[in-house]
Motif scaffolding. Sequence first.
Motif, PDB file in Angstrom:
ATOM      1  N   SER A  70      -0.221   4.837   2.469  1.00 36.21           N
ATOM      2  CA  SER A  70       0.490   6.099   2.697  1.00 36.21           C
ATOM      3  C   SER A  70       1.924   5.864   3.163  1.00 36.21           C
ATOM      4  O   SER A  70       2.773   6.729   2.996  1.00 36.21           O
ATOM      5  CB  SER A  70      -0.258   6.952   3.719  1.00 36.21           C
ATOM      6  OG  SER A  70      -0.298   6.296   4.969  1.00 36.21           O
ATOM      7  N   LEU A  71       2.223   4.692   3.725  1.00 33.56           N
ATOM      8  CA  LEU A  71       3.569   4.412   4.206  1.00 33.56           C
ATOM      9  C   LEU A  71       4.481   3.867   3.112  1.00 33.56           C
ATOM     10  O   LEU A  71       5.694   3.813   3.293  1.00 33.56           O
ATOM     11  CB  LEU A  71       3.512   3.413   5.375  1.00 33.56           C
ATOM     12  CG  LEU A  71       2.810   3.916   6.634  1.00 33.56           C
ATOM     13  CD1 LEU A  71       2.730   2.802   7.672  1.00 33.56           C
ATOM     14  CD2 LEU A  71       3.528   5.113   7.207  1.00 33.56           C
ATOM     15  N   ARG A  72       3.937   3.472   1.994  1.00 29.32           N
ATOM     16  CA  ARG A  72       4.764   2.906   0.919  1.00 29.32           C
ATOM     17  C   ARG A  72       5.683   3.953   0.303  1.00 29.32           C
ATOM     18  O   ARG A  72       6.713   3.616  -0.261  1.00 29.32           O
ATOM     19  CB  ARG A  72       3.874   2.298  -0.158  1.00 29.32           C
ATOM     20  CG  ARG A  72       3.252   1.009   0.287  1.00 29.32           C
ATOM     21  CD  ARG A  72       2.608   0.267  -0.857  1.00 29.32           C
ATOM     22  NE  ARG A  72       1.925  -0.890  -0.318  1.00 29.32           N
ATOM     23  CZ  ARG A  72       0.647  -1.138  -0.471  1.00 29.32           C
ATOM     24  NH1 ARG A  72      -0.105  -0.337  -1.194  1.00 29.32           N
ATOM     25  NH2 ARG A  72       0.105  -2.199   0.068  1.00 29.32           N
TER      26      ARG A  72
ATOM     27  N   ILE B 121       7.517   6.071   1.817  1.00 25.57           N
ATOM     28  CA  ILE B 121       8.667   6.363   2.668  1.00 25.57           C
ATOM     29  C   ILE B 121       9.842   5.512   2.196  1.00 25.57           C
ATOM     30  O   ILE B 121       9.753   4.286   2.119  1.00 25.57           O
ATOM     31  CB  ILE B 121       8.339   6.100   4.149  1.00 25.57           C
ATOM     32  CG1 ILE B 121       7.217   7.038   4.578  1.00 25.57           C
ATOM     33  CG2 ILE B 121       9.567   6.291   5.017  1.00 25.57           C
ATOM     34  CD1 ILE B 121       6.687   6.769   5.946  1.00 25.57           C
TER      35      ILE B 121
ATOM     36  N   ARG C 232      10.007   3.219   7.895  1.00 21.05           N
ATOM     37  CA  ARG C 232       8.744   2.647   7.455  1.00 21.05           C
ATOM     38  C   ARG C 232       8.293   1.551   8.415  1.00 21.05           C
ATOM     39  O   ARG C 232       7.125   1.479   8.793  1.00 21.05           O
ATOM     40  CB  ARG C 232       8.879   2.076   6.040  1.00 21.05           C
ATOM     41  CG  ARG C 232       7.542   1.609   5.491  1.00 21.05           C
ATOM     42  CD  ARG C 232       7.595   1.042   4.076  1.00 21.05           C
ATOM     43  NE  ARG C 232       8.617   1.572   3.213  1.00 21.05           N
ATOM     44  CZ  ARG C 232       9.705   0.873   2.808  1.00 21.05           C
ATOM     45  NH1 ARG C 232       9.872  -0.364   3.182  1.00 21.05           N
ATOM     46  NH2 ARG C 232      10.604   1.422   2.014  1.00 21.05           N
TER      47      ARG C 232
ATOM     48  N   LEU D  72       7.033   3.102  11.664  1.00 20.83           N
ATOM     49  CA  LEU D  72       5.714   3.717  11.471  1.00 20.83           C
ATOM     50  C   LEU D  72       4.623   2.675  11.277  1.00 20.83           C
ATOM     51  O   LEU D  72       3.491   2.856  11.747  1.00 20.83           O
ATOM     52  CB  LEU D  72       5.752   4.684  10.287  1.00 20.83           C
ATOM     53  CG  LEU D  72       6.576   5.950  10.503  1.00 20.83           C
ATOM     54  CD1 LEU D  72       6.681   6.748   9.225  1.00 20.83           C
ATOM     55  CD2 LEU D  72       5.998   6.784  11.625  1.00 20.83           C
ATOM     56  N   GLU D  73       4.931   1.555  10.602  1.00 17.04           N
ATOM     57  CA  GLU D  73       3.944   0.481  10.445  1.00 17.04           C
ATOM     58  C   GLU D  73       3.602  -0.121  11.800  1.00 17.04           C
ATOM     59  O   GLU D  73       2.437  -0.399  12.091  1.00 17.04           O
ATOM     60  CB  GLU D  73       4.482  -0.602   9.505  1.00 17.04           C
ATOM     61  CG  GLU D  73       4.481  -0.198   8.053  1.00 17.04           C
ATOM     62  CD  GLU D  73       5.158  -1.234   7.162  1.00 17.04           C
ATOM     63  OE1 GLU D  73       5.751  -2.199   7.683  1.00 17.04           O
ATOM     64  OE2 GLU D  73       5.078  -1.069   5.944  1.00 17.04           O
TER      65      GLU D  73
END
Length: 190
Positions: free
Chosen positions: A160-162, A164, A170, A173-174
Motif C-alpha cells: 500500500s505504500l508503493r 506514494i 514513503r 510511513l515505512e
Amino acid sequence: MAKDAGENGPAKKVGAKGKAKSAKPAARPYERPRGGEARSISDLVPEIGRTAFRKFGFIQSSVVSRWREIVGDRLADVTQPAMIRFPAGQKAGGTLHLTISGAHAPMLQHVAPDIVAAVNRFFGYAAIAGVRMTHGQVTPAPPVQPPAMLKPVPAELGDSLRDIGDPELRTVLERMAAGLATPPKLPRIS
C-alpha cells in the motif's frame, strides 16, 4: 400621613438591608489556572539549560551537547568547550574557549583553524574567529549512538505504500509501520 411615611420609611430600609445581606454574589465559573497544559520534564530541561549556558557564555547549548558531532570523536575526547565570548554588541567574530586535557595543546594549535571552521559550519555563519585554549580536566562526551536498525516493513503494508510518490513521506510511513509492527518493549531502568 406623617405616621404612615415614618412607619414605611424604616421598614423599607430594613427590607433593603435584608435583601443586601441575603443576596449572594453569583459564583464564578471555574477557570483553569494559567500556565498551559502539563509538560514533561524532558521538554523543560533544554529551556533551563539554555539560560544556564547563556549565563556562562553559550548562546546555543547545543554546542556543548553536540560537541562530538561538531569536531569528531578524536578531538572531542581531548577537548571540551568552556565558553564563547563575542565582541560587545556583536554575535560574530567571537572567541571559543576550550578546555584541553594533557599535552594535546601543540597538536590542537595546528588544528585550531579546522575547529573554527567546524563550529562556524555548525552555526551557519562566521560566529567564531579564534580559539583560546586552557589546560584542565576533560570528561569525554559519550559516543553518539546510531539509530536502531529498522526491521523490514510487512508485505501487506509495503504494497500500500508503493503508490506514494514522495520518497521522504514513503520512508517516514515505512518506519512508522515497522514501529507499529514490532511489539512494545518495556523500558530499561539502569
